[in-house]
Design a protein around this motif. Sequence first.
Motif, PDB file in Angstrom:
ATOM      1  N   GLY A  28     -48.932  20.229   6.058  1.00 32.32           N
ATOM      2  CA  GLY A  28     -49.547  18.962   5.672  1.00 32.32           C
ATOM      3  C   GLY A  28     -48.519  17.998   5.092  1.00 32.32           C
ATOM      4  N   SER A  58     -43.373  32.554   0.924  1.00 26.81           N
ATOM      5  CA  SER A  58     -42.624  32.993   2.099  1.00 26.81           C
ATOM      6  C   SER A  58     -41.459  33.893   1.684  1.00 26.81           C
ATOM      7  N   GLY A 225     -53.823  25.515   6.911  1.00 22.77           N
ATOM      8  CA  GLY A 225     -53.332  26.888   6.998  1.00 22.77           C
ATOM      9  C   GLY A 225     -54.450  27.879   7.230  1.00 22.77           C
ATOM     10  N   ILE A 231     -62.522  23.832   7.660  1.00 20.51           N
ATOM     11  CA  ILE A 231     -62.578  22.386   7.951  1.00 20.51           C
ATOM     12  C   ILE A 231     -63.168  22.170   9.351  1.00 20.51           C
TER      13      ILE A 231
HETATM   14  C1  LIG Z   1     -45.280  36.783   3.835  1.00 17.84           C
HETATM   15  C2  LIG Z   1     -44.812  35.549   4.549  1.00 17.84           C
HETATM   16  C3  LIG Z   1     -43.451  35.303   4.697  1.00 17.84           C
HETATM   17  C4  LIG Z   1     -43.015  34.164   5.360  1.00 17.84           C
HETATM   18  N1  LIG Z   1     -41.685  33.913   5.427  1.00 17.84           N
HETATM   19  C5  LIG Z   1     -41.229  32.818   6.060  1.00 17.84           C
HETATM   20  C6  LIG Z   1     -39.849  32.525   6.068  1.00 17.84           C
HETATM   21  O1  LIG Z   1     -39.039  33.224   5.471  1.00 17.84           O
HETATM   22  N2  LIG Z   1     -39.452  31.427   6.746  1.00 17.84           N
HETATM   23  C7  LIG Z   1     -40.321  30.610   7.396  1.00 17.84           C
HETATM   24  O2  LIG Z   1     -39.880  29.655   8.042  1.00 17.84           O
HETATM   25  N3  LIG Z   1     -41.660  30.845   7.355  1.00 17.84           N
HETATM   26  C8  LIG Z   1     -42.127  31.910   6.696  1.00 17.84           C
HETATM   27  N4  LIG Z   1     -43.478  32.160   6.618  1.00 17.84           N
HETATM   28  C9  LIG Z   1     -44.402  31.218   7.242  1.00 17.84           C
HETATM   29  C10 LIG Z   1     -44.670  29.994   6.365  1.00 17.84           C
HETATM   30  O3  LIG Z   1     -44.709  30.324   5.019  1.00 17.84           O
HETATM   31  C11 LIG Z   1     -46.009  29.364   6.781  1.00 17.84           C
HETATM   32  O4  LIG Z   1     -46.012  29.154   8.174  1.00 17.84           O
HETATM   33  C12 LIG Z   1     -46.257  28.032   6.102  1.00 17.84           C
HETATM   34  O5  LIG Z   1     -46.042  28.111   4.724  1.00 17.84           O
HETATM   35  C13 LIG Z   1     -47.683  27.587   6.374  1.00 17.84           C
HETATM   36  O6  LIG Z   1     -47.894  26.351   5.752  1.00 17.84           O
HETATM   37  P1  LIG Z   1     -49.265  25.599   5.862  1.00 17.84           P
HETATM   38  O7  LIG Z   1     -49.070  24.266   5.259  1.00 17.84           O
HETATM   39  O8  LIG Z   1     -49.746  25.639   7.269  1.00 17.84           O
HETATM   40  O9  LIG Z   1     -50.295  26.480   5.024  1.00 17.84           O
HETATM   41  P2  LIG Z   1     -50.472  26.523   3.429  1.00 17.84           P
HETATM   42  O10 LIG Z   1     -49.185  26.542   2.736  1.00 17.84           O
HETATM   43  O11 LIG Z   1     -51.408  27.634   3.114  1.00 17.84           O
HETATM   44  O12 LIG Z   1     -51.150  25.148   3.087  1.00 17.84           O
HETATM   45  C14 LIG Z   1     -52.501  24.850   3.368  1.00 17.84           C
HETATM   46  C15 LIG Z   1     -53.047  24.085   2.181  1.00 17.84           C
HETATM   47  O13 LIG Z   1     -54.330  23.533   2.493  1.00 17.84           O
HETATM   48  C16 LIG Z   1     -55.051  23.474   1.287  1.00 17.84           C
HETATM   49  N5  LIG Z   1     -56.491  23.308   1.577  1.00 17.84           N
HETATM   50  C17 LIG Z   1     -57.307  24.207   2.162  1.00 17.84           C
HETATM   51  N6  LIG Z   1     -58.580  23.727   2.226  1.00 17.84           N
HETATM   52  C18 LIG Z   1     -58.543  22.482   1.676  1.00 17.84           C
HETATM   53  C19 LIG Z   1     -59.533  21.487   1.439  1.00 17.84           C
HETATM   54  N7  LIG Z   1     -60.812  21.678   1.780  1.00 17.84           N
HETATM   55  N8  LIG Z   1     -59.164  20.324   0.845  1.00 17.84           N
HETATM   56  C20 LIG Z   1     -57.872  20.110   0.490  1.00 17.84           C
HETATM   57  N9  LIG Z   1     -56.886  21.042   0.681  1.00 17.84           N
HETATM   58  C21 LIG Z   1     -57.225  22.199   1.270  1.00 17.84           C
HETATM   59  C22 LIG Z   1     -54.727  24.806   0.627  1.00 17.84           C
HETATM   60  O14 LIG Z   1     -55.014  24.800  -0.750  1.00 17.84           O
HETATM   61  C23 LIG Z   1     -53.256  24.966   0.949  1.00 17.84           C
HETATM   62  O15 LIG Z   1     -52.410  24.515  -0.087  1.00 17.84           O
HETATM   63  C24 LIG Z   1     -43.948  33.274   5.926  1.00 17.84           C
HETATM   64  C25 LIG Z   1     -45.317  33.507   5.761  1.00 17.84           C
HETATM   65  C26 LIG Z   1     -45.745  34.625   5.066  1.00 17.84           C
HETATM   66  C27 LIG Z   1     -47.206  34.873   4.863  1.00 17.84           C
END
Ligand SMILES: Cc1cc2nc3c(=O)[nH]c(=O)nc-3n(C[C@H](O)[C@H](O)[C@H](O)COP(=O)(O)OP(=O)(O)OC[C@H]3O[C@@H](n4cnc5c(N)ncnc54)[C@H](O)[C@@H]3O)c2cc1C
Length: 520
Positions: A28, A58, A225, A231
């Motif tokens: 986001g 991560s 995420g 949503i």
């Molecule tokens: C164990 C692990 C290790 C990883 N290691 C790596 C790494 O070393 N290197 C790498 O490149 N990637 C890594 N990844 C992948 C990476 O961390 C993720 O792909 C990335 O952080 C996902 O981001 P996101 O914004 O999609 O999700 P999120 O970070 O989960 O963000 C989604 C956000 O939406 C918000 N939200 C949800 N519903 C609502 C709502 N109704 N209203 C307002 N807000 C809302 C949530 O509160 C949340 O903050 C790893 C993942 C994991 C699980």
Amino acid sequence: MDRDELITQLQDDPVIWDFIIIGGGATGLGTAVEAASRGYRTLLLEQHDFAKGTSSRSTKLVHGGVRYLRQGNVSLVLEALRERGLLRQNAPHLVKNQSFIVPNYDWWEGPFYGIGLKIYDKLAGDLGLGPSENLSKEETLAKIPTLEPDDLNGGVIYHDAQFDDSRLAINLLQTLFDHDGIGINYMEVTDLLKANGLISGVKAEDREGNHTFELQARAVINATGIFTDSIRKMDDPDNRELIRPSQGVHIVLDESFQPGESAIMVPKTDDGRVLFAVPWHDRIIVGTTDTPIEAPSLEPRAKEEEVEFLLTHAARYLTKDPEPEDVLSVFAGIRPLVANKNSKDTSSISRDHSLIIDPSGLVTIAGGKWTTYRKMAEDTIDEATMVAGLDERESITDNLRLHGWLKNSDAADPFELYGSDALALKKIASEQADGNPQLHPNLPYTPAEVIWAARSEMARTVEDVLARRTRALLLDARASIEIAEPVAKLMARELNYDHQWVTNQVETYTELAKGYFLSP
Ligand SMILES: Cc1cc2nc3c(=O)[nH]c(=O)nc-3n(C[C@H](O)[C@H](O)[C@H](O)COP(=O)(O)OP(=O)(O)OC[C@H]3O[C@@H](n4cnc5c(N)ncnc54)[C@H](O)[C@@H]3O)c2cc1C
């Protein structure tokens, strides 16, 4: 970035946003920066704190993904290696070169991984961080003296990058503001607004003031995420579930378990996963696991067997076997993996992330990884511009310096991670009557970081400061509890809160942090 002022602005000045982005994680925030830097009116809403979800949990690697190479997914590796190079260039204060050693215990591993990693080097091209090399047993042990020497033949060294995930999230937020966009935390989207069947905005609730807002936008982007489906179900309750949540756990150890600058990379564990042991902020992070879970959660907890798996594997590769009481912190994150794609409504940009435009115009971006957030964002805004009926504008983010950008930052500077903001922190430090002492002997933080976080980084709670503006919770969960009260008092002074707020914050934080260590 005064949150109260932003809330007043939203109340008093109803505008039609070009884009409202739901979710303040890597995806986001990256998408919001992409939109704002192209000059679109951009608002991002996060239900909790920025990076509270997966994006602060991560393995902290900016990597091409050696694993994908083994699966033959060269285009994905190429894309990630390019993004690694760009991120290194656009946020040099946060993204650092990291050498990795693949220890070889079987005779075939040296040539096998040696060749694979040469291909990895080649794919990185000019954006490479250093050549991979085969090492003798002695050279391997010189780099990691605590590596298990029995049956060790040698190793292969290669280079990737490492970063601080939630600090990068905050720098993205600041970059958003630098480009006249707005991001607000503790603002939950509770429904989608529609006009003639098409999405026209969102309903959002301010979790601090209990105000409800109806906010209009030309396009709404779902970047939530693991919460993606909640949503999409607001849009159409019959929407099929997309996300298959999978949990990954890390344990954090003292650096004496693995001194030196190199990380360990084990290409194949008992359950076929890649395992890392990476130096980070004078600690070692060991991870991760891959456990399918039923329901998404903002505060996932490690399962006993996941911790056991990590301790057993760490003991197999290190001379000093870690015990549960050595674990300074254990943290879990949930991967927002996209299950499968429905050809009717899905346009797949790559196998790693999915961009979906629903018939209502809701734009959903999910999957991917931190490393590729910028490319995901670029693809998303390219498509969302058409949905919104806006004029197309070129992306500028591949060369956009992120907030804090500072070349050749000084590793000895306690505020190094803040890049160009370090000067402002130093000023706050110099204003402290007691000389800005370290808050705890086991943690590198001082009052200056706390004051700065509340004043300039929209930190609203003790958890925001200890878990994400600083990384105290991950570096030493017990020690972080011991500084919860002084941190709460410093924040209360900045944000005008009373004594009761301090007491509540300390209680809430202590309860949370207890979930990050193993034994009582
Ligand atoms: C164990 C692990 C290790 C990883 N290691 C790596 C790494 O070393 N290197 C790498 O490149 N990637 C890594 N990844 C992948 C990476 O961390 C993720 O792909 C990335 O952080 C996902 O981001 P996101 O914004 O999609 O999700 P999120 O970070 O989960 O963000 C989604 C956000 O939406 C918000 N939200 C949800 N519903 C609502 C709502 N109704 N209203 C307002 N807000 C809302 C949530 O509160 C949340 O903050 C790893 C993942 C994991 C699980």
